[in-house]
Scaffold this motif. Structure first.
Motif, short mmCIF file in Angstrom:
data_model
loop_
_atom_site.label_atom_id
_atom_site.label_comp_id
_atom_site.label_asym_id
_atom_site.label_seq_id
_atom_site.Cartn_x
_atom_site.Cartn_y
_atom_site.Cartn_z
N LEU A 14 0.82 -1.21 0.00
CA LEU A 14 0.00 0.00 0.00
C LEU A 14 0.86 1.26 0.00
O LEU A 14 0.58 2.21 -0.74
N ASN A 15 1.90 1.27 0.80
CA ASN A 15 2.75 2.44 0.88
C ASN A 15 3.54 2.68 -0.40
O ASN A 15 3.90 3.82 -0.70
N ALA A 16 3.79 1.63 -1.15
CA ALA A 16 4.55 1.75 -2.40
C ALA A 16 3.67 2.10 -3.60
O ALA A 16 4.19 2.29 -4.70
N SER A 17 2.35 2.22 -3.39
CA SER A 17 1.41 2.32 -4.51
C SER A 17 0.47 3.52 -4.36
O SER A 17 -0.74 3.35 -4.22
N PRO A 18 0.99 4.75 -4.42
CA PRO A 18 0.12 5.92 -4.23
C PRO A 18 -0.78 6.23 -5.42
O PRO A 18 -1.72 7.02 -5.27
N THR A 19 -0.50 5.65 -6.60
CA THR A 19 -1.32 5.89 -7.78
C THR A 19 -1.49 4.57 -8.53
O THR A 19 -0.76 3.60 -8.27
N PRO A 20 -2.43 4.50 -9.49
CA PRO A 20 -2.56 3.28 -10.29
C PRO A 20 -1.27 2.89 -11.00
O PRO A 20 -0.96 1.70 -11.13
N TRP A 21 -0.51 3.88 -11.48
CA TRP A 21 0.74 3.57 -12.18
C TRP A 21 1.77 2.97 -11.22
O TRP A 21 2.47 2.03 -11.57
N HIS A 22 1.84 3.50 -10.03
CA HIS A 22 2.77 2.94 -9.05
C HIS A 22 2.31 1.55 -8.61
O HIS A 22 3.14 0.66 -8.38
N ALA A 23 0.99 1.35 -8.48
CA ALA A 23 0.48 0.03 -8.10
C ALA A 23 0.86 -1.01 -9.15
O ALA A 23 1.30 -2.12 -8.81
N VAL A 24 0.69 -0.67 -10.42
CA VAL A 24 1.03 -1.62 -11.49
C VAL A 24 2.54 -1.85 -11.52
O VAL A 24 3.00 -2.99 -11.72
N ALA A 25 3.32 -0.81 -11.31
CA ALA A 25 4.78 -0.98 -11.29
C ALA A 25 5.19 -1.89 -10.13
O ALA A 25 6.10 -2.72 -10.27
N THR A 26 4.51 -1.76 -9.00
CA THR A 26 4.80 -2.63 -7.85
C THR A 26 4.44 -4.07 -8.16
O THR A 26 5.21 -5.00 -7.85
N MET A 27 3.29 -4.28 -8.80
CA MET A 27 2.89 -5.64 -9.17
C MET A 27 3.83 -6.22 -10.22
O MET A 27 4.19 -7.41 -10.16
N LYS A 28 4.24 -5.39 -11.17
CA LYS A 28 5.18 -5.85 -12.20
C LYS A 28 6.48 -6.35 -11.57
O LYS A 28 7.01 -7.41 -11.95
N ALA A 29 7.00 -5.61 -10.60
CA ALA A 29 8.25 -6.01 -9.96
C ALA A 29 8.10 -7.36 -9.27
O ALA A 29 9.00 -8.20 -9.30
N ARG A 30 6.97 -7.59 -8.66
CA ARG A 30 6.74 -8.85 -7.96
C ARG A 30 6.55 -10.00 -8.95
O ARG A 30 7.00 -11.12 -8.72
N LEU A 31 5.88 -9.73 -10.05
CA LEU A 31 5.71 -10.75 -11.08
C LEU A 31 7.05 -11.09 -11.72
O LEU A 31 7.35 -12.27 -11.97
N ASP A 32 7.86 -10.08 -12.01
CA ASP A 32 9.19 -10.33 -12.56
C ASP A 32 10.01 -11.21 -11.61
O ASP A 32 10.68 -12.16 -12.05
N ALA A 33 9.96 -10.90 -10.33
CA ALA A 33 10.73 -11.67 -9.35
C ALA A 33 10.26 -13.11 -9.27
O ALA A 33 11.05 -14.01 -8.93
N ALA A 34 8.99 -13.35 -9.60
CA ALA A 34 8.44 -14.70 -9.56
C ALA A 34 8.62 -15.45 -10.88
O ALA A 34 8.14 -16.58 -11.02
N GLY A 35 9.28 -14.82 -11.86
CA GLY A 35 9.55 -15.50 -13.13
C GLY A 35 8.49 -15.33 -14.19
O GLY A 35 8.54 -16.01 -15.23
N PHE A 36 7.53 -14.43 -13.98
CA PHE A 36 6.53 -14.16 -15.02
C PHE A 36 7.19 -13.36 -16.15
O PHE A 36 8.08 -12.55 -15.92
N GLU A 37 6.71 -13.58 -17.37
CA GLU A 37 7.27 -12.92 -18.55
C GLU A 37 6.32 -11.84 -19.03
O GLU A 37 5.11 -12.07 -19.19
N GLU A 38 6.84 -10.64 -19.31
CA GLU A 38 6.01 -9.56 -19.81
C GLU A 38 5.75 -9.74 -21.30
O GLU A 38 6.66 -10.06 -22.07
#
Length: 429
Positions: A14-38
């Motif tokens: 929550l603290n890392a996601s003040p806007t929709p763009w930041h929320a998606v960037a936070t989710m992207k980082a976690r997906l990348d770390a889990a091996g998901f491919e963009e």
């Protein structure tokens, strides 16, 4: 306890996601770390079995999915939906206001903001900026001032004797925040302030600001509240809480079954956009994933639309139907409206109840009072667009659409456990 670790990570999200763009960037980082491919919508896709992928549109909406081990036409897809946006105050394109030496910004109300709580709060500012860099290249960048930079002071009660009995808020004249004091001959532009912030965050040069989508937000971080830490208070719980729960559920599944998370922008303003739930984003992803088998896949699929619910307020109990007043920390809330403001039907509700009962977890039901209008979610929109069996559910909360909202500390983890099981269950129906 497992839910304590879950909540610790939730606060961080929550603290890392003040806007929709930041929320998606936070989710992207976690997906990348889990091996998901963009995946890039402009390119061809080559999807493998038992793999993880994600697609981002406009930087503010995301679809992430696991392909599973079987053909989706035979297995169906276990879908969870949420939204990344929250009501807030957004900066206008030509925002500078100078009055009596105070530098203020004009703001536009985004969504159904509960306006009174925005007064007398420490406000930060964040969002996306498009600019020309030192190489004459047009770029997007996320900015976050990450500290209190503005304030909307209330008018003293001495100057408004009816403030406690008859106060109304004019969003045009009452809400422009104060950012600083400037001399009378000051010519500081908001673009120059943004350029300084971009340079500070990125170290790069800004030749010209071309546009921005920026919103003020509560600078107070998310945290526990209550003598026994029974509650969590934060901005944007509606609906970043559901984004986090859905993401954690997707990441923690076995991966054997086809599962999907969609987090759309613009739900708070009707979802009519290229990346909103009434837009083509999810359908476009499913078309490319499922191909000719899409119709069969959808017929075997189910969507759980996760969006927070109204907990019964102890000071306003008459605002709820007497038999449908969800209580914080007593389980997620199945939302029912036979006029289709929620997409729940008896079949989709039964799937959730069955899984929840198997896990020994609580659940509740909400129906709005018959003499009150009912809100809605992305659930009915997605159900109508895809033709997929859909459930509307959410964690009960207080203060929905306020600058700071409140949930029970146990309910998020409860919903996560059920959604995780749903996403890895071989047979949905």
């Amino acid at each position: 306890m497992e839910h304590a670790e879950f909540n610790k990570d939730l606060l961080k999200f929550l603290n890392a996601s003040p806007t929709p763009w930041h929320a998606v960037a936070t989710m992207k980082a976690r997906l990348d770390a889990a091996g998901f491919e963009e995946l890039d919508e402009k390119e061809d896709w080559s999807l493998g079995q038992n793999r993880g992928y994600y697609v981002i549109r406009n930087g503010s909406s995301i679809v992430a999915f696991r392909t599973g081990t079987e053909d989706t036409a035979l297995s169906g897809i276990r879908m969870v939906g949420a939204h990344t946006d929250s009501p807030c105050l957004k900066v206008k394109p030509n925002p500078e206001l100078r009055r009596k030496g105070y530098f203020q910004l004009g703001v536009e109300v985004y969504g159904g903001v509960l306006m009174n709580p925005w007064f007398d709060r420490d406000l930060a500012l964040a969002g996306r900026v498009t600019f020309v860099d030192g190489r004459d290249t047009v770029r997007d960048v996320l900015v976050d001032f990450s500290k209190p930079v503005a304030f909307i002071p209330s008018l003293a009660i001495h100057l408004d004797r009816e403030a406690n009995s008859n106060r109304t808020v004019n969003p045009q004249t009452d809400l422009p925040p104060v950012l600083m004091q400037v001399p009378e001959d000051d010519t500081t532009s908001f673009d120059s302030l943004l350029s300084q912030q971009i340079a500070s965050e990125t170290g790069g040069k800004v030749r010209k600001i071309l546009g921005y989508e920026l919103g003020f937000y509560d600078a107070q971080e998310a945290g526990y509240v209550g003598l026994r830490n029974e509650f969590i208070a934060s901005a944007r719980l509606d609906n970043l809480l559901s984004c986090y729960i859905g993401l954690r559920a997707l990441l923690d599944t076995s991966g054997d079954e086809a599962a999907l998370l969609v987090c759309n922008d613009h739900e708070e303003v009707g979802s009519v956009s290229s990346e909103g739930a009434q837009g083509p984003f999810l359908n476009a992803v499913l078309d490319r994933w499922c191909g000719a088998g899409k119709a069969k896949a959808v017929a075997r699929s189910m969507m759980i639309s996760a969006d927070n619910a109204h907990g019964v307020h102890p000071n306003y109990m008459d605002k709820h139907d007497e038999n449908h007043g969800p209580v914080l920390n007593q389980g997620p809330v199945i939302k029912v409206n036979h006029n289709q403001r929620y997409a729940t039907n008896s079949r989709s509700a039964a799937v959730y109840r069955h899984i929840s009962d198997e896990l020994g977890l609580p659940h509740q039901t909400f129906v709005v009072r018959s003499d009150m209008a009912c809100g809605s979610t992305i659930g009915p929109l997605t159900a109508a667009s895809l033709g997929v069996t859909t459930l509307d559910i959410g964690v009960p909360q207080f203060g929905m659409h306020s600058i700071r909202e409140l949930i029970g500390a146990e309910d998020g983890h409860t919903l996560f456990r059920v959604l995780r099981e749903f996403m890895q269950r071989k047979q949905i129906f």
